[in-house]
Scaffold this active site. Structure first.
Site, PDB file in Angstrom:
ATOM      1  CG  HIS A 263      -0.723   3.861   4.521  1.00 52.01           C
ATOM      2  ND1 HIS A 263      -1.450   3.505   5.638  1.00 52.01           N
ATOM      3  CD2 HIS A 263      -0.277   2.700   3.985  1.00 52.01           C
ATOM      4  CE1 HIS A 263      -1.436   2.190   5.768  1.00 52.01           C
ATOM      5  NE2 HIS A 263      -0.746   1.679   4.781  1.00 52.01           N
TER       6      HIS A 263
ATOM      7  CB  CYS B  36      -0.952   0.000   1.183  1.00 58.74           C
ATOM      8  SG  CYS B  36      -0.304  -0.779   2.658  1.00 58.74           S
TER       9      CYS B  36
HETATM   10  N1  LIG Z   1      -4.906  -3.524   4.475  1.00 56.67           N
HETATM   11  C1  LIG Z   1      -4.116  -2.966   3.565  1.00 56.67           C
HETATM   12  O1  LIG Z   1      -3.906  -1.743   3.499  1.00 56.67           O
HETATM   13  C2  LIG Z   1      -3.457  -3.811   2.572  1.00 56.67           C
HETATM   14  C3  LIG Z   1      -2.810  -3.200   1.523  1.00 56.67           C
HETATM   15  C4  LIG Z   1      -2.165  -3.974   0.602  1.00 56.67           C
HETATM   16  C5  LIG Z   1      -2.177  -5.335   0.753  1.00 56.67           C
HETATM   17  N2  LIG Z   1      -2.827  -5.929   1.777  1.00 56.67           N
HETATM   18  C6  LIG Z   1      -2.826  -7.394   1.857  1.00 56.67           C
HETATM   19  O2  LIG Z   1      -4.137  -7.895   1.635  1.00 56.67           O
HETATM   20  C7  LIG Z   1      -4.306  -9.098   2.376  1.00 56.67           C
HETATM   21  C8  LIG Z   1      -5.532  -8.998   3.277  1.00 56.67           C
HETATM   22  O3  LIG Z   1      -5.436  -7.882   4.128  1.00 56.67           O
HETATM   23  P1  LIG Z   1      -6.665  -7.390   5.029  1.00 56.67           P
HETATM   24  O4  LIG Z   1      -6.197  -6.114   5.613  1.00 56.67           O
HETATM   25  O5  LIG Z   1      -7.936  -7.418   4.274  1.00 56.67           O
HETATM   26  O6  LIG Z   1      -6.706  -8.560   6.162  1.00 56.67           O
HETATM   27  P2  LIG Z   1      -7.918  -8.994   7.106  1.00 56.67           P
HETATM   28  O7  LIG Z   1      -8.851  -7.859   7.326  1.00 56.67           O
HETATM   29  O8  LIG Z   1      -7.273  -9.633   8.273  1.00 56.67           O
HETATM   30  O9  LIG Z   1      -8.700 -10.129   6.253  1.00 56.67           O
HETATM   31  C9  LIG Z   1      -8.114 -11.364   5.924  1.00 56.67           C
HETATM   32  C10 LIG Z   1      -9.052 -12.136   4.995  1.00 56.67           C
HETATM   33  O10 LIG Z   1      -8.413 -13.360   4.597  1.00 56.67           O
HETATM   34  C11 LIG Z   1      -9.303 -14.439   4.822  1.00 56.67           C
HETATM   35  N3  LIG Z   1      -8.589 -15.689   5.103  1.00 56.67           N
HETATM   36  C12 LIG Z   1      -7.743 -15.934   6.126  1.00 56.67           C
HETATM   37  N4  LIG Z   1      -7.323 -17.229   6.070  1.00 56.67           N
HETATM   38  C13 LIG Z   1      -7.929 -17.784   5.004  1.00 56.67           C
HETATM   39  C14 LIG Z   1      -7.912 -19.089   4.423  1.00 56.67           C
HETATM   40  N5  LIG Z   1      -7.167 -20.081   4.940  1.00 56.67           N
HETATM   41  N6  LIG Z   1      -8.661 -19.331   3.306  1.00 56.67           N
HETATM   42  C15 LIG Z   1      -9.411 -18.336   2.784  1.00 56.67           C
HETATM   43  N7  LIG Z   1      -9.488 -17.079   3.283  1.00 56.67           N
HETATM   44  C16 LIG Z   1      -8.742 -16.808   4.386  1.00 56.67           C
HETATM   45  C17 LIG Z   1     -10.128 -14.008   6.003  1.00 56.67           C
HETATM   46  O11 LIG Z   1     -11.302 -14.779   6.061  1.00 56.67           O
HETATM   47  P3  LIG Z   1     -11.989 -15.152   7.499  1.00 56.67           P
HETATM   48  O12 LIG Z   1     -12.794 -13.942   7.891  1.00 56.67           O
HETATM   49  O13 LIG Z   1     -12.844 -16.320   7.117  1.00 56.67           O
HETATM   50  O14 LIG Z   1     -10.880 -15.476   8.426  1.00 56.67           O
HETATM   51  C18 LIG Z   1     -10.388 -12.534   5.636  1.00 56.67           C
HETATM   52  O15 LIG Z   1     -11.422 -12.467   4.687  1.00 56.67           O
HETATM   53  C19 LIG Z   1      -2.985  -9.301   3.110  1.00 56.67           C
HETATM   54  O16 LIG Z   1      -2.168 -10.133   2.307  1.00 56.67           O
HETATM   55  C20 LIG Z   1      -2.399  -7.925   3.204  1.00 56.67           C
HETATM   56  O17 LIG Z   1      -1.001  -7.942   3.319  1.00 56.67           O
HETATM   57  C21 LIG Z   1      -3.466  -5.189   2.694  1.00 56.67           C
END
Ligand SMILES: NC(=O)c1ccc[n+]([C@@H]2O[C@H](COP(=O)([O-])OP(=O)(O)OC[C@H]3O[C@@H](n4cnc5c(N)ncnc54)[C@H](OP(=O)(O)O)[C@@H]3O)[C@@H](O)[C@H]2O)c1
Length: 345
Positions: free
Chosen positions: A243, A131
């Site tokens: 950010h 990000c």
């Molecule tokens: N937040 C940011 O600004 C940002 C920016 C760039 C990239 N990212 C990347 O995007 C990804 C997600 O970030 P987030 O902030 O959305 O995280 P989050 O809010 O913690 O959400 C994680 C998601 O992944 C799912 N998940 C976890 N384990 C799983 C599995 N075994 N099989 C299928 N689904 C699974 C979860 O489902 P459940 O609810 O069922 O557990 C939930 O939907 C990460 O790789 C992060 O590094 C985030």
């Protein structure tokens, strides 16, 4: 019906929910949208525009008639599943760091290097940058075209939503604990985040930098230009969304603050808000929910030759993740690089 079948993996998460909202907002041409998460979330409802859809388990889903998988379920899930999904002919647009530096995987910010997305077919995976890199390269690209960037020094002020939904809950509950004098136990973050700042994001590397800082260096080189030197200090701040970045740039050619302001105000994805008066700049609170990369505080740096300073703010869940992923899908669709499977059948 014409349109793509799109799966959103990680649909219950911060980024996944935003992906569903943005697909609907931008009227991405879909024939069907499928929400996927872990088996813990099967049956859970998520919103897609006016509708609600029920989550299914990623591990039991058959991707063979799906065109795009917008993946935001973390690095471990992506490492395991993205190659399998790609092998079924479904293009994965991945938000994790798992594939970004793979030479067979394009790393794309459409305003900067959309053309490179054409190489997606090697693995059927396209990576979204971190990000903090995404918003930075949107601001750097037009300036690089104008005066050639030699070196960038950046300090980030990153919101807690960048660390997932549990991290947002931690800021909320710690803030409450401070007011009611409850004890504070850090869980997601290494130290208390409420009313504090933490100069540490992701793991430490051997040279003393953190992985988040290394990502900004390596990803900027891959997306924009390998010759650009960059050094970063990444800091977590008690802000929920968006950010901010204080950016110092050294150019090969002279460029004044006025010229930079002019170039940036015409550049795709950039919105200049730069009045030299109280409030004449953008803060993370105002950028939340917006698509633009906001640029303020444009000024010359008299301590180096051809130097400029900028303040760059963007919604990390949108340009930093979900919006960028949907824009990549739009590139493939608009340029005719991918056809819906059901149309082809
Ligand atoms: N937040 C940011 O600004 C940002 C920016 C760039 C990239 N990212 C990347 O995007 C990804 C997600 O970030 P987030 O902030 O959305 O995280 P989050 O809010 O913690 O959400 C994680 C998601 O992944 C799912 N998940 C976890 N384990 C799983 C599995 N075994 N099989 C299928 N689904 C699974 C979860 O489902 P459940 O609810 O069922 O557990 C939930 O939907 C990460 O790789 C992060 O590094 C985030």
């Amino acid at each position: 019906m014409s349109g793509f079948k799109v799966a959103v993996a990680g649909a219950t998460g911060n980024v996944g929910r935003e992906m569903l909202a943005i697909l609907a907002e931008r009227r991405f041409p879909v024939s069907e949208v499928v929400a996927l998460a872990s088996s813990r979330s099967v049956g859970k409802e998520v919103s897609f525009g006016e509708r609600t859809i029920r989550c299914r388990a990623l591990e039991h889903y058959d991707f063979s008639d799906t065109d795009f998988c917008l993946m935001s379920a973390g690095g471990a899930v992506s490492r395991e599943w993205s190659p399998k999904i790609g092998a079924r002919g479904c293009v994965v647009i991945d938000n994790s760091s798992a594939w970004r530096m793979d030479p067979d995987v394009p790393l794309i910010v459409p305003e900067v290097n959309a053309e490179a997305a054409k190489g997606f077919g090697k693995k059927n995976i396209i990576a979204n940058p971190n990000c903090s890199t995404a918003q930075l390269v949107v601001a750097l690209k037009p300036l690089h075209d104008a005066a050639i960037i030699k070196r960038v020094v950046v300090a980030t002020y990153q919101s807690v939503s960048g660390a997932g939904k549990d991290a947002m809950d931690e800021l909320f509950s710690q803030t409450r604990s401070v007011f009611v004098s409850d004890p504070i136990e850090p869980k997601k973050f290494p130290k208390r985040i409420a009313f504090n700042v933490i100069p540490h994001i992701d793991v430490f590397m051997d040279d003393g930098s953190t992985k988040e800082e290394w990502k900004m260096v390596a990803e900027t080189k891959k997306i924009l230009d390998p010759k650009i030197k960059l050094t970063a200090t990444c800091v977590r701040v008690p802000v929920f969304i968006s950010h901010s970045e204080a950016v110092n740039i050294e150019f090969e050619k002279p460029i004044s603050a006025d010229e930079a302001r002019d170039v940036l105000s015409k550049a795709p994805g950039c919105l200049v808000v730069d009045r030299r008066e109280p409030g004449g700049y953008v803060t993370p609170h105002e950028a939340a929910g917006e698509d633009a990369t906001f640029i303020s505080r444009i000024r010359e740096d008299p301590t180096i030759e051809n130097g400029l300073n900028l303040w760059v703010v963007s919604d990390n869940l949108r340009k930093g993740a979900a919006l960028n992923a949907v824009q990549i899908a739009e590139v493939l669709s608009n340029r005719g690089w991918l056809q819906p499977k059901l149309n082809a059948a």
